[in-house]
Motif scaffolding. Structure first.
Motif, PDB file in Angstrom:
ATOM      1  N   PRO A 243      50.345  49.723  42.538  1.00 57.97           N
ATOM      2  CA  PRO A 243      51.176  49.396  41.367  1.00 57.97           C
ATOM      3  C   PRO A 243      51.125  47.927  40.984  1.00 57.97           C
ATOM      4  O   PRO A 243      51.135  47.603  39.788  1.00 57.97           O
ATOM      5  N   LYS A 244      51.055  47.055  41.986  1.00 59.35           N
ATOM      6  CA  LYS A 244      51.019  45.616  41.696  1.00 59.35           C
ATOM      7  C   LYS A 244      49.768  45.263  40.880  1.00 59.35           C
ATOM      8  O   LYS A 244      49.844  44.619  39.833  1.00 59.35           O
ATOM      9  N   PHE A 245      48.597  45.745  41.377  1.00 65.05           N
ATOM     10  CA  PHE A 245      47.336  45.400  40.708  1.00 65.05           C
ATOM     11  C   PHE A 245      47.126  46.187  39.414  1.00 65.05           C
ATOM     12  O   PHE A 245      46.426  45.735  38.516  1.00 65.05           O
ATOM     13  N   ALA A 246      47.722  47.377  39.351  1.00 63.60           N
ATOM     14  CA  ALA A 246      47.541  48.194  38.142  1.00 63.60           C
ATOM     15  C   ALA A 246      48.553  47.829  37.060  1.00 63.60           C
ATOM     16  O   ALA A 246      48.476  48.351  35.943  1.00 63.60           O
ATOM     17  N   GLY A 247      49.508  46.977  37.401  1.00 59.94           N
ATOM     18  CA  GLY A 247      50.515  46.569  36.431  1.00 59.94           C
ATOM     19  C   GLY A 247      51.550  47.639  36.150  1.00 59.94           C
ATOM     20  O   GLY A 247      51.990  47.825  35.018  1.00 59.94           O
ATOM     21  N   LEU A 248      51.945  48.359  37.204  1.00 59.18           N
ATOM     22  CA  LEU A 248      52.911  49.448  37.045  1.00 59.18           C
ATOM     23  C   LEU A 248      54.222  49.120  37.762  1.00 59.18           C
ATOM     24  O   LEU A 248      54.213  48.554  38.851  1.00 59.18           O
ATOM     25  N   GLN A 249      55.327  49.485  37.115  1.00 54.96           N
ATOM     26  CA  GLN A 249      56.647  49.301  37.745  1.00 54.96           C
ATOM     27  C   GLN A 249      57.007  50.543  38.547  1.00 54.96           C
ATOM     28  O   GLN A 249      58.077  51.115  38.357  1.00 54.96           O
ATOM     29  N   ARG A 250      56.073  50.964  39.384  1.00 50.83           N
ATOM     30  CA  ARG A 250      56.285  52.162  40.192  1.00 50.83           C
ATOM     31  C   ARG A 250      56.044  51.811  41.645  1.00 50.83           C
ATOM     32  O   ARG A 250      55.420  50.800  41.957  1.00 50.83           O
ATOM     33  N   CYS A 251      56.488  52.688  42.545  1.00 44.13           N
ATOM     34  CA  CYS A 251      56.165  52.464  43.941  1.00 44.13           C
ATOM     35  C   CYS A 251      54.838  53.158  44.253  1.00 44.13           C
ATOM     36  O   CYS A 251      54.396  54.048  43.524  1.00 44.13           O
ATOM     37  N   GLY A 252      54.216  52.724  45.331  1.00 42.02           N
ATOM     38  CA  GLY A 252      52.919  53.275  45.713  1.00 42.02           C
ATOM     39  C   GLY A 252      52.955  54.775  45.949  1.00 42.02           C
ATOM     40  O   GLY A 252      52.021  55.497  45.599  1.00 42.02           O
ATOM     41  N   LYS A 253      54.057  55.208  46.501  1.00 41.06           N
ATOM     42  CA  LYS A 253      54.208  56.636  46.785  1.00 41.06           C
ATOM     43  C   LYS A 253      54.168  57.457  45.495  1.00 41.06           C
ATOM     44  O   LYS A 253      53.536  58.515  45.436  1.00 41.06           O
ATOM     45  N   SER A 254      54.867  56.949  44.487  1.00 43.32           N
ATOM     46  CA  SER A 254      54.901  57.635  43.202  1.00 43.32           C
ATOM     47  C   SER A 254      53.507  57.657  42.562  1.00 43.32           C
ATOM     48  O   SER A 254      53.099  58.661  41.963  1.00 43.32           O
ATOM     49  N   CYS A 255      52.770  56.528  42.710  1.00 43.30           N
ATOM     50  CA  CYS A 255      51.407  56.453  42.162  1.00 43.30           C
ATOM     51  C   CYS A 255      50.490  57.466  42.851  1.00 43.30           C
ATOM     52  O   CYS A 255      49.704  58.156  42.204  1.00 43.30           O
ATOM     53  N   ARG A 256      50.588  57.510  44.186  1.00 44.03           N
ATOM     54  CA  ARG A 256      49.744  58.449  44.933  1.00 44.03           C
ATOM     55  C   ARG A 256      50.009  59.888  44.483  1.00 44.03           C
ATOM     56  O   ARG A 256      49.092  60.671  44.234  1.00 44.03           O
ATOM     57  N   LEU A 257      51.303  60.238  44.348  1.00 39.35           N
ATOM     58  CA  LEU A 257      51.691  61.587  43.946  1.00 39.35           C
ATOM     59  C   LEU A 257      51.173  61.925  42.546  1.00 39.35           C
ATOM     60  O   LEU A 257      50.654  63.009  42.307  1.00 39.35           O
ATOM     61  N   ARG A 258      51.328  60.939  41.641  1.00 37.02           N
ATOM     62  CA  ARG A 258      50.882  61.173  40.262  1.00 37.02           C
ATOM     63  C   ARG A 258      49.371  61.404  40.215  1.00 37.02           C
ATOM     64  O   ARG A 258      48.881  62.260  39.497  1.00 37.02           O
ATOM     65  N   TRP A 259      48.652  60.613  41.010  1.00 36.06           N
ATOM     66  CA  TRP A 259      47.199  60.730  41.034  1.00 36.06           C
ATOM     67  C   TRP A 259      46.763  62.064  41.661  1.00 36.06           C
ATOM     68  O   TRP A 259      45.992  62.813  41.072  1.00 36.06           O
ATOM     69  N   THR A 260      47.276  62.375  42.828  1.00 31.99           N
ATOM     70  CA  THR A 260      46.807  63.572  43.541  1.00 31.99           C
ATOM     71  C   THR A 260      47.251  64.865  42.860  1.00 31.99           C
ATOM     72  O   THR A 260      46.538  65.855  42.890  1.00 31.99           O
ATOM     73  N   ASN A 261      48.411  64.833  42.221  1.00 33.63           N
ATOM     74  CA  ASN A 261      48.921  66.079  41.629  1.00 33.63           C
ATOM     75  C   ASN A 261      48.608  66.258  40.148  1.00 33.63           C
ATOM     76  O   ASN A 261      48.767  67.356  39.622  1.00 33.63           O
ATOM     77  N   TYR A 262      48.222  65.180  39.481  1.00 33.39           N
ATOM     78  CA  TYR A 262      48.058  65.326  38.042  1.00 33.39           C
ATOM     79  C   TYR A 262      46.846  64.632  37.441  1.00 33.39           C
ATOM     80  O   TYR A 262      46.184  65.174  36.563  1.00 33.39           O
ATOM     81  N   LEU A 263      46.510  63.445  37.901  1.00 32.63           N
ATOM     82  CA  LEU A 263      45.479  62.645  37.227  1.00 32.63           C
ATOM     83  C   LEU A 263      44.084  62.781  37.825  1.00 32.63           C
ATOM     84  O   LEU A 263      43.104  62.435  37.169  1.00 32.63           O
ATOM     85  N   ARG A 264      43.995  63.251  39.045  1.00 29.83           N
ATOM     86  CA  ARG A 264      42.687  63.405  39.693  1.00 29.83           C
ATOM     87  C   ARG A 264      41.734  64.186  38.797  1.00 29.83           C
ATOM     88  O   ARG A 264      42.112  65.217  38.238  1.00 29.83           O
ATOM     89  N   PRO A 265      40.494  63.716  38.634  1.00 33.80           N
ATOM     90  CA  PRO A 265      39.580  64.377  37.693  1.00 33.80           C
ATOM     91  C   PRO A 265      39.121  65.769  38.136  1.00 33.80           C
ATOM     92  O   PRO A 265      38.715  66.570  37.302  1.00 33.80           O
ATOM     93  N   ASP A 266      39.196  66.057  39.433  1.00 37.39           N
ATOM     94  CA  ASP A 266      38.675  67.348  39.910  1.00 37.39           C
ATOM     95  C   ASP A 266      39.725  68.453  39.900  1.00 37.39           C
ATOM     96  O   ASP A 266      39.491  69.539  40.443  1.00 37.39           O
ATOM     97  N   LEU A 267      40.868  68.204  39.272  1.00 42.69           N
ATOM     98  CA  LEU A 267      41.913  69.227  39.257  1.00 42.69           C
ATOM     99  C   LEU A 267      41.595  70.335  38.263  1.00 42.69           C
ATOM    100  O   LEU A 267      41.098  70.084  37.164  1.00 42.69           O
ATOM    101  N   LYS A 268      41.898  71.548  38.673  1.00 40.65           N
ATOM    102  CA  LYS A 268      41.731  72.699  37.793  1.00 40.65           C
ATOM    103  C   LYS A 268      43.033  72.879  37.016  1.00 40.65           C
ATOM    104  O   LYS A 268      44.115  72.732  37.564  1.00 40.65           O
ATOM    105  N   ARG A 269      42.942  73.147  35.766  1.00 38.14           N
ATOM    106  CA  ARG A 269      44.153  73.349  34.951  1.00 38.14           C
ATOM    107  C   ARG A 269      44.356  74.831  34.665  1.00 38.14           C
ATOM    108  O   ARG A 269      43.454  75.626  34.818  1.00 38.14           O
ATOM    109  N   GLY A 270      45.526  75.155  34.202  1.00 41.05           N
ATOM    110  CA  GLY A 270      45.784  76.518  33.761  1.00 41.05           C
ATOM    111  C   GLY A 270      46.386  77.411  34.838  1.00 41.05           C
ATOM    112  O   GLY A 270      46.642  76.979  35.962  1.00 41.05           O
TER     113      GLY A 270
END
Length: 308
Positions: free
Chosen positions: A40-67
DNA sequence: AATTTGCTCAACCGCGATAGG
DNA sequence: CCCTATCGCGGTTGAGCAAAT
């Protein structure tokens, strides 16, 4: 109470905005994530690292299947859940592009209800007590079966299923033998001279075999006595007549491509597994077990509800 | 039209495991 | 060893939406 990892920082919580998503995706795709706490510090986000990890693994990761989950994915989840229980991360590893959170949500919102509506306990995959027949002379609490009576040696029984998408298995092993199978029913015979166990125990062994095979597919199954069925080759307890008919039936079954490891001199058939008509995925189960062995001690095997 | 109820699912919480100083 | 930070997991919450009343 905020996260320990970022209690000193002013952090934003709740849903992520598209701008925040952009910042995170841009940072992770160019720099990776060696340490989530510093993201979060380097990405310029007012979030905690845990929240960033969760957002990435559960939603933003490019290999996620949708639907929506497919029927096949649903079957896989049910099959593996029966073995592993609520180990969502382990289950998700068998579903490419799906996250543990997604699997967990799907289970809690859909599969759970479906199993309950079929009279099955979603945790144990066994028949719910409210669905057991009251007049049963024997009820095995670990079985999804409703037994209409004690199973007798040399009597004929019928397995009925409510689920038309799943054929009753033709892999019931001793002390029973399959007589015939169609999409909705499997007729089988309890054989007296292969395994000598008290009747009650024999009933339990048999029903557990069937239960283990069937319940992972979420079907409701009943066992009913068929001794008086006129069409039954087992209807008569006449030993000689029965033996002759067994041989006839054996020939019929061989013509259907069934594979018997041994047919003894009395005409009793010992099944060696004949799975081609079953939708139960043994390959999947093998892979689940193999993957579990890779990451666990051998003792872990004891913890698996696995007693084929 | 307003309110209630039920459902979904993204996100949070807390705990145990692990790594590193 | 002990302590602290971090990670990963499973359970839980609650915002947002749709259907029912």
């Amino acid at each position: 109470m905020g996260h320990r990892c970022c209690s000193k920082q002013k952090i934003k919580r709740g849903l992520w905005s598209p701008e925040e998503d952009d910042k995170l995706v841009t940072y992770i795709t160019t720099h990776g994530h060696k340490s989530w706490s510093s993201v979060p510090k380097f990405a310029g986000l007012q979030r905690c690292g845990k929240s960033c990890r969760l957002r990435w693994t559960n939603y933003l990761r490019p290999d996620l299947k949708r639907g929506s989950f497919t029927a096949e994915e649903e079957h896989i989840i049910i099959d593996i859940h029966r073995i592993l229980g609520n180990r969502w991360a382990q289950i998700a590893k068998h579903l490419p592009g799906r996250t543990d959170n997604e699997v967990k949500n799907f289970w809690n919102s859909c599969i759970k209800k479906k199993l309950i509506s079929q009279g099955l306990d979603p945790q144990t995959h066994n028949l719910l007590s409210s669905h057991k027949r009251n007049n049963s002379s024997y009820q095995n609490s670990n079985s999804i079966f409703i037994l209409s009576s004690q199973m007798q040696p040399n009597a004929n029984y019928l397995v009925e299923t409510t689920n038309q998408t799943f054929s009753p298995p033709n892999i019931i092993q001793t002390p029973s033998t399959i007589v015939s199978t169609n999409q909705y029913q499997t007729s089988f015979n309890v054989i007296s001279n292969q395994i000598c166990v008290p009747e009650q125990e024999q009933t339990q062994i048999l029903s557990e075999n069937i239960s283990n095979i069937c319940s992972s597919s979420g079907l409701v199954t009943t066992v009913v006595e068929m001794s008086k069925n006129e069409n039954s080759i087992w209807g008569s307890r006449d030993e000689e007549g029965t033996q002759a008919q067994v041989m006839k039936e054996k020939e019929k079954m061989c013509e259907k491509g069934m594979d018997f490891s041994e047919i003894n001199e009395k005409g009793d058939i010992e099944m060696n597994g004949c799975f081609e008509n079953s939708k139960f995925d043994f390959g999947l189960l093998e892979s689940v077990l193999n993957s579990e062995f890779i990451s666990h001690d051998l003792d872990y095997m004891d913890e698996l509800a696995w007693n084929f």
